[in-house]
Design a protein around this motif. Structure first.
Motif, PDB file in Angstrom:
ATOM      1  N   LEU A 140       0.809  -1.228   0.000  1.00 26.77           N
ATOM      2  CA  LEU A 140       0.000   0.000   0.000  1.00 26.77           C
ATOM      3  C   LEU A 140       0.837   1.271   0.000  1.00 26.77           C
ATOM      4  CD1 LEU A 140      -2.711  -1.066   2.627  1.00 26.77           C
ATOM      5  CD2 LEU A 140      -2.886  -1.080   0.122  1.00 26.77           C
ATOM      6  N   LEU A 141       2.087   1.174  -0.433  1.00 22.19           N
ATOM      7  CA  LEU A 141       2.957   2.355  -0.457  1.00 22.19           C
ATOM      8  C   LEU A 141       3.148   2.921  -1.860  1.00 22.19           C
ATOM      9  CD1 LEU A 141       5.833   1.603   2.077  1.00 22.19           C
ATOM     10  CD2 LEU A 141       3.939   3.204   2.308  1.00 22.19           C
ATOM     11  N   GLN A 142       2.346   2.452  -2.826  1.00 18.20           N
ATOM     12  CA  GLN A 142       2.489   2.954  -4.187  1.00 18.20           C
ATOM     13  C   GLN A 142       2.307   4.475  -4.215  1.00 18.20           C
ATOM     14  OE1 GLN A 142       0.586   0.465  -3.286  1.00 18.20           O
ATOM     15  NE2 GLN A 142       0.796  -1.300  -4.657  1.00 18.20           N
ATOM     16  N   GLY A 143       3.238   5.150  -4.854  1.00 21.61           N
ATOM     17  CA  GLY A 143       3.139   6.597  -4.981  1.00 21.61           C
ATOM     18  C   GLY A 143       3.640   7.361  -3.776  1.00 21.61           C
ATOM     19  N   ARG A 144       4.018   6.670  -2.706  1.00 25.58           N
ATOM     20  CA  ARG A 144       4.533   7.332  -1.509  1.00 25.58           C
ATOM     21  C   ARG A 144       6.062   7.345  -1.544  1.00 25.58           C
ATOM     22  NH1 ARG A 144       0.893   7.852   2.839  1.00 25.58           N
ATOM     23  NH2 ARG A 144      -1.101   6.795   2.542  1.00 25.58           N
ATOM     24  N   HIS A 145       6.633   8.393  -1.004  1.00 22.50           N
ATOM     25  CA  HIS A 145       8.081   8.514  -0.932  1.00 22.50           C
ATOM     26  C   HIS A 145       8.472   8.741   0.519  1.00 22.50           C
ATOM     27  CE1 HIS A 145       8.272   8.799  -5.315  1.00 22.50           C
ATOM     28  NE2 HIS A 145       7.268   9.666  -5.258  1.00 22.50           N
ATOM     29  N   GLY A 146       9.445   7.970   0.989  1.00 22.48           N
ATOM     30  CA  GLY A 146       9.866   8.107   2.372  1.00 22.48           C
ATOM     31  C   GLY A 146       8.914   7.408   3.320  1.00 22.48           C
ATOM     32  N   ILE A 147       9.097   7.675   4.613  1.00 21.39           N
ATOM     33  CA  ILE A 147       8.265   7.016   5.611  1.00 21.39           C
ATOM     34  C   ILE A 147       6.923   7.729   5.758  1.00 21.39           C
ATOM     35  CG2 ILE A 147      10.308   6.201   6.852  1.00 21.39           C
ATOM     36  CD1 ILE A 147       9.755   8.328   8.954  1.00 21.39           C
ATOM     37  N   MET A 148       5.939   7.026   6.282  1.00 24.85           N
ATOM     38  CA  MET A 148       4.618   7.605   6.519  1.00 24.85           C
ATOM     39  C   MET A 148       4.686   8.472   7.777  1.00 24.85           C
ATOM     40  SD  MET A 148       2.055   4.438   5.626  1.00 24.85           S
ATOM     41  CE  MET A 148       0.631   5.437   6.057  1.00 24.85           C
ATOM     42  N   ALA A 149       4.276   9.711   7.643  1.00 21.87           N
ATOM     43  CA  ALA A 149       4.380  10.649   8.755  1.00 21.87           C
ATOM     44  C   ALA A 149       3.045  10.885   9.453  1.00 21.87           C
ATOM     45  CB  ALA A 149       4.936  11.987   8.261  1.00 21.87           C
ATOM     46  N   GLU A 150       1.937  10.555   8.799  1.00 19.27           N
ATOM     47  CA  GLU A 150       0.618  10.797   9.376  1.00 19.27           C
ATOM     48  C   GLU A 150       0.039   9.505   9.940  1.00 19.27           C
ATOM     49  OE1 GLU A 150      -1.896  12.579   6.516  1.00 19.27           O
ATOM     50  OE2 GLU A 150      -0.697  14.405   6.319  1.00 19.27           O
ATOM     51  N   ARG A 151      -0.674   9.633  11.048  1.00 20.24           N
ATOM     52  CA  ARG A 151      -1.282   8.460  11.670  1.00 20.24           C
ATOM     53  C   ARG A 151      -2.344   7.867  10.739  1.00 20.24           C
ATOM     54  NH1 ARG A 151       0.197   7.609  16.846  1.00 20.24           N
ATOM     55  NH2 ARG A 151       1.266   9.321  17.902  1.00 20.24           N
ATOM     56  N   PRO A 152      -2.406   6.550  10.641  1.00 20.25           N
ATOM     57  CA  PRO A 152      -3.396   5.919   9.752  1.00 20.25           C
ATOM     58  C   PRO A 152      -4.824   6.171  10.232  1.00 20.25           C
ATOM     59  CG  PRO A 152      -1.679   4.360  10.396  1.00 20.25           C
ATOM     60  CD  PRO A 152      -1.518   5.563  11.269  1.00 20.25           C
ATOM     61  N   PHE A 153      -5.723   6.250   9.278  1.00 18.58           N
ATOM     62  CA  PHE A 153      -7.156   6.285   9.562  1.00 18.58           C
ATOM     63  C   PHE A 153      -7.805   5.298   8.618  1.00 18.58           C
ATOM     64  CE2 PHE A 153     -11.514   7.571   8.873  1.00 18.58           C
ATOM     65  CZ  PHE A 153     -11.966   7.865  10.151  1.00 18.58           C
ATOM     66  N   ARG A 154      -8.355   4.223   9.168  1.00 22.30           N
ATOM     67  CA  ARG A 154      -8.974   3.178   8.370  1.00 22.30           C
ATOM     68  C   ARG A 154     -10.460   3.120   8.687  1.00 22.30           C
ATOM     69  NH1 ARG A 154      -5.911   1.528   4.261  1.00 22.30           N
ATOM     70  NH2 ARG A 154      -7.185  -0.378   4.210  1.00 22.30           N
ATOM     71  N   SER A 155     -11.267   3.000   7.641  1.00 20.08           N
ATOM     72  CA  SER A 155     -12.714   2.974   7.813  1.00 20.08           C
ATOM     73  C   SER A 155     -13.327   1.903   6.913  1.00 20.08           C
ATOM     74  CB  SER A 155     -13.311   4.353   7.480  1.00 20.08           C
ATOM     75  OG  SER A 155     -14.709   4.358   7.637  1.00 20.08           O
ATOM     76  N   PRO A 156     -13.204   0.626   7.290  1.00 18.79           N
ATOM     77  CA  PRO A 156     -13.753  -0.450   6.457  1.00 18.79           C
ATOM     78  C   PRO A 156     -15.280  -0.435   6.448  1.00 18.79           C
ATOM     79  CG  PRO A 156     -13.003  -1.335   8.552  1.00 18.79           C
ATOM     80  CD  PRO A 156     -12.553   0.097   8.510  1.00 18.79           C
ATOM     81  N   HIS A 157     -15.858  -0.881   5.339  1.00 19.41           N
ATOM     82  CA  HIS A 157     -17.308  -0.969   5.215  1.00 19.41           C
ATOM     83  C   HIS A 157     -17.824  -2.089   6.106  1.00 19.41           C
ATOM     84  CE1 HIS A 157     -21.233  -1.667   3.126  1.00 19.41           C
ATOM     85  NE2 HIS A 157     -21.189  -0.346   3.049  1.00 19.41           N
ATOM     86  N   HIS A 158     -19.098  -1.998   6.505  1.00 15.17           N
ATOM     87  CA  HIS A 158     -19.621  -3.004   7.424  1.00 15.17           C
ATOM     88  C   HIS A 158     -19.765  -4.393   6.796  1.00 15.17           C
ATOM     89  CE1 HIS A 158     -23.628  -2.854   5.580  1.00 15.17           C
ATOM     90  NE2 HIS A 158     -23.580  -1.529   5.649  1.00 15.17           N
ATOM     91  N   THR A 159     -19.579  -4.492   5.479  1.00 17.67           N
ATOM     92  CA  THR A 159     -19.611  -5.805   4.830  1.00 17.67           C
ATOM     93  C   THR A 159     -18.238  -6.480   4.845  1.00 17.67           C
ATOM     94  OG1 THR A 159     -19.220  -4.755   2.673  1.00 17.67           O
ATOM     95  CG2 THR A 159     -21.513  -5.151   3.304  1.00 17.67           C
ATOM     96  N   VAL A 160     -17.246  -5.873   5.479  1.00 16.91           N
ATOM     97  CA  VAL A 160     -15.892  -6.423   5.506  1.00 16.91           C
ATOM     98  C   VAL A 160     -15.913  -7.824   6.134  1.00 16.91           C
ATOM     99  CG1 VAL A 160     -15.316  -5.430   7.766  1.00 16.91           C
ATOM    100  CG2 VAL A 160     -13.489  -5.919   6.129  1.00 16.91           C
ATOM    101  N   SER A 161     -15.121  -8.719   5.574  1.00 20.55           N
ATOM    102  CA  SER A 161     -15.054 -10.079   6.108  1.00 20.55           C
ATOM    103  C   SER A 161     -14.186 -10.127   7.363  1.00 20.55           C
ATOM    104  CB  SER A 161     -14.485 -11.034   5.062  1.00 20.55           C
ATOM    105  OG  SER A 161     -13.115 -10.724   4.808  1.00 20.55           O
ATOM    106  N   GLN A 162     -14.316 -11.215   8.092  1.00 22.82           N
ATOM    107  CA  GLN A 162     -13.513 -11.380   9.308  1.00 22.82           C
ATOM    108  C   GLN A 162     -12.027 -11.377   8.981  1.00 22.82           C
ATOM    109  OE1 GLN A 162     -14.719 -14.561  11.980  1.00 22.82           O
ATOM    110  NE2 GLN A 162     -12.588 -15.033  12.455  1.00 22.82           N
ATOM    111  N   SER A 163     -11.633 -12.074   7.916  1.00 22.23           N
ATOM    112  CA  SER A 163     -10.210 -12.146   7.564  1.00 22.23           C
ATOM    113  C   SER A 163      -9.677 -10.795   7.095  1.00 22.23           C
ATOM    114  CB  SER A 163      -9.975 -13.204   6.482  1.00 22.23           C
ATOM    115  OG  SER A 163     -10.686 -12.877   5.299  1.00 22.23           O
TER     116      SER A 163
END
Length: 294
Positions: free
Chosen positions: A43-66
């Motif tokens: 998931l680092l495509q197009g990114r340069h260097g280290i990630m400086a911002e804290r992640p924010f993830r918002s999966p849809h409620h249909t997301v599987s357990q895995s």
């Protein structure tokens, strides 16, 4: 960890998305950990260097357990690991499958998740802030009725909807609050509110107090404290102790709830610059946990 309950359009999603803007900046060590996770996940495509911002993830409620917890024939990090050192936002919490929600209990408790397969067993880091949101009922307007919005749900429907979240999972959520809908006058108000930058400064100052208090341990903030640290680092005034005993008995709180309330009160006291936890700090922590109950 926070659960927001309110009608559609109350601003729950907006509040969740603003949370990373008031959190302390990631340390170099945290940034490297997050960058490694996103690198092995592709998931680092197009990114340069280290990630400086804290992640924010918002999966849809249909997301599987895995997908939520991680897995696959070749185990890959799931959303809980992609949220490491950041925020995992679960909107419409009761709409997630029961099995997907129940597997959150391990990472919420341990800060890591273990995926076992025939070939190998892998452990991924998963220390994140869980923020969840839900309506009070299936139609969304129970308790918010006015001339234009009337709840159309039957009592049984409301009870079944609210019971979709298990007690053990709720017990692990520190803050459980009701988010009321904004009134027209509030939206048009010209009152200047505190900026995210200003709030972040107070959060950073409180986090520094916590780091100093926990120096010499592997812990870095109040949320990571265990029972031993709670006893050592969270002195209650006699009035606060009496208040906690009263609510512990009246609400039938668990030992986990007891410690989580104290840790929230410790954070409130740190934000206020107080060494002791007073009845005022403790009362606010209790209210933040119990405002959607009853």
């Amino acid at each position: 960890m926070c659960l927001m309950v309110g009608a559609p359009g109350a601003g729950k999603t907006m509040l969740a998305r603003r949370l990373p803007t008031i959190l302390p900046p990631m340390t170099e060590e945290e940034a490297l950990e997050v960058t490694k996770i996103y690198s092995i996940s592709g998931l680092l495509q197009g990114r340069h260097g280290i990630m400086a911002e804290r992640p924010f993830r918002s999966p849809h409620h249909t997301v599987s357990q895995s997908a939520l917890i991680g897995g696959g024939s070749i185990p890959r990090p799931g959303e809980v690991t992609l949220s490491h050192h950041g925020v995992l936002f679960l909107d419409e919490l009761p709409e997630f499958s029961r099995s997907a929600l129940e597997v959150l209990r391990q990472p919420l408790e341990d800060g890591m998740v273990t995926i076992s397969r025939v070939q190998a067993s892998l452990t991924y880091p998963a220390r994140f802030i869980l923020v969840a949101a839900q309506n009070p009922c299936p139609c969304g307007f129970w308790g918010e009725e006015d001339q234009l919005h009337q709840c159309t749900c039957r009592p049984g429907d409301i009870a079944r909807y609210q019971k979709k979240i298990s007690g053990p999972l709720l017990d692990r959520i520190d803050i459980q609050i009701h988010v009321p809908r904004l009134q027209y006058q509030e939206m048009k108000s010209r009152k200047r509110e505190e900026s995210s930058a200003s709030i972040r400064q107070r959060v950073v100052a409180a986090r520094q107090i916590q780091r100093e208090r926990l120096k010499g341990t592997h812990l870095f903030c109040n949320a990571s404290m265990g029972r031993r640290e709670v006893k050592a680092c969270c002195p209650l005034t006699p009035q606060a102790e009496a208040l906690l005993e009263k609510y512990f008995v009246n609400l039938g709180l668990s030992a986990r709830s007891h410690d989580r309330i104290i840790k929230v009160a410790r954070t409130i006291a740190d934000l206020a610059g107080s060494q002791e936890i007073t009845a005022l700090h403790l009362g606010e922590a209790i209210q933040l946990r119990t405002s959607i109950q009853g």
